[in-house]
Design an enzyme around this catalytic site. Structure first.
Site, short mmCIF file in Angstrom:
data_model
loop_
_atom_site.label_atom_id
_atom_site.label_comp_id
_atom_site.label_asym_id
_atom_site.label_seq_id
_atom_site.Cartn_x
_atom_site.Cartn_y
_atom_site.Cartn_z
N ASP A 1 0.84 -1.19 0.00
CA ASP A 1 0.00 0.00 0.00
C ASP A 1 0.88 1.25 0.00
O ASP A 1 1.90 1.32 0.69
CB ASP A 1 -0.91 -0.01 1.24
CG ASP A 1 -2.06 0.96 1.10
OD1 ASP A 1 -3.22 0.50 0.96
OD2 ASP A 1 -1.81 2.19 1.14
N HIS B 1 -10.16 -5.43 -3.34
CA HIS B 1 -8.84 -5.62 -2.75
C HIS B 1 -9.00 -6.06 -1.31
O HIS B 1 -9.91 -5.63 -0.61
CB HIS B 1 -7.99 -4.35 -2.83
CG HIS B 1 -8.67 -3.11 -2.38
ND1 HIS B 1 -9.64 -2.47 -3.12
CD2 HIS B 1 -8.55 -2.39 -1.25
CE1 HIS B 1 -10.07 -1.40 -2.49
NE2 HIS B 1 -9.43 -1.34 -1.32
P1 5GP Z 1 -9.89 1.21 0.44
O1 5GP Z 1 -10.27 2.37 1.30
O2 5GP Z 1 -10.50 1.32 -0.95
O3 5GP Z 1 -10.14 -0.11 1.09
O4 5GP Z 1 -8.30 1.28 0.30
C1 5GP Z 1 -7.63 1.73 -0.82
C2 5GP Z 1 -6.15 1.64 -0.51
O5 5GP Z 1 -5.43 1.83 -1.70
C3 5GP Z 1 -5.66 2.70 0.49
O6 5GP Z 1 -5.06 2.05 1.61
C4 5GP Z 1 -4.64 3.52 -0.31
O7 5GP Z 1 -3.54 3.93 0.45
C5 5GP Z 1 -4.26 2.55 -1.41
N1 5GP Z 1 -3.84 3.19 -2.65
C6 5GP Z 1 -4.49 4.18 -3.32
N2 5GP Z 1 -3.83 4.52 -4.43
C7 5GP Z 1 -2.74 3.72 -4.48
C8 5GP Z 1 -1.65 3.60 -5.42
O8 5GP Z 1 -1.58 4.28 -6.43
N3 5GP Z 1 -0.71 2.66 -5.13
C9 5GP Z 1 -0.77 1.88 -4.02
N4 5GP Z 1 0.20 0.98 -3.84
N5 5GP Z 1 -1.78 1.96 -3.12
C10 5GP Z 1 -2.74 2.87 -3.35
#
Ligand code: 5GP
Length: 126
Positions: free
Chosen positions: A39, A110
């Site tokens: 992440d 994810h």
């Molecule tokens: P959600 O809130 O959708 O469960 O989590 C999305 C996750 O994706 C977050 O923890 C955020 O930090 C991660 N994330 C967002 N954009 C990117 C990116 O471009 N690269 C990586 N490696 N992680 C990302």
């Protein structure tokens, strides 16, 4: 902003771009069906995102549409990745955020894999 997980799959979401190689990532594991990468904003010493390569918005979308072999493969790989990262004995946490109340921000399924320190109670109260 949390997304509406009932919307059709958006092929321009950030994880779709990562899968197409348009955005770099720190890969932990990759095969035909699964990508695991660190992440960008880690919330624990180990914070890995495990995604299926297919176009699924959410867990329920994946459960409804993915072939059984892809689902079984994904579940096995999440466990194997945790084992390969030496997280089994100290313990770890899996989390899938879905939709508005789940505070999902990226509309591609994810599973967050957290570890590397005691992770505290399951949810903040309130
Ligand atoms: P959600 O809130 O959708 O469960 O989590 C999305 C996750 O994706 C977050 O923890 C955020 O930090 C991660 N994330 C967002 N954009 C990117 C990116 O471009 N690269 C990586 N490696 N992680 C990302």
């Amino acid at each position: 902003m949390p997304i509406d997980a009932t919307q059709p799959y958006d092929p321009d979401n950030i994880f779709a771009k990562i899968l197409r190689g348009e955005i770099p990532n720190d890969t932990v594991f990759e095969d035909e069906h699964v990508l695991a990468f660190r992440d960008i904003n880690p919330q624990a010493p180990v914070h890995v995102l495990v995604i299926p390569k297919g176009e699924y918005v959410s867990w329920d979308d994946f459960a409804a549409k993915a072939p059984d072999v892809e689902i079984a493969h994904f579940v096995r790989k999440v466990g194997e990745i945790a084992r390969d990262l030496d997280l089994v004995e100290p313990g770890y946490r899996l989390l899938a955020n879905i939709g508005g109340h789940g505070h999902q921000e990226v509309p591609h399924l994810h599973v967050h894999l957290f570890g590397g320190k005691p992770l505290g109670p399951m949810l903040a109260r309130g």
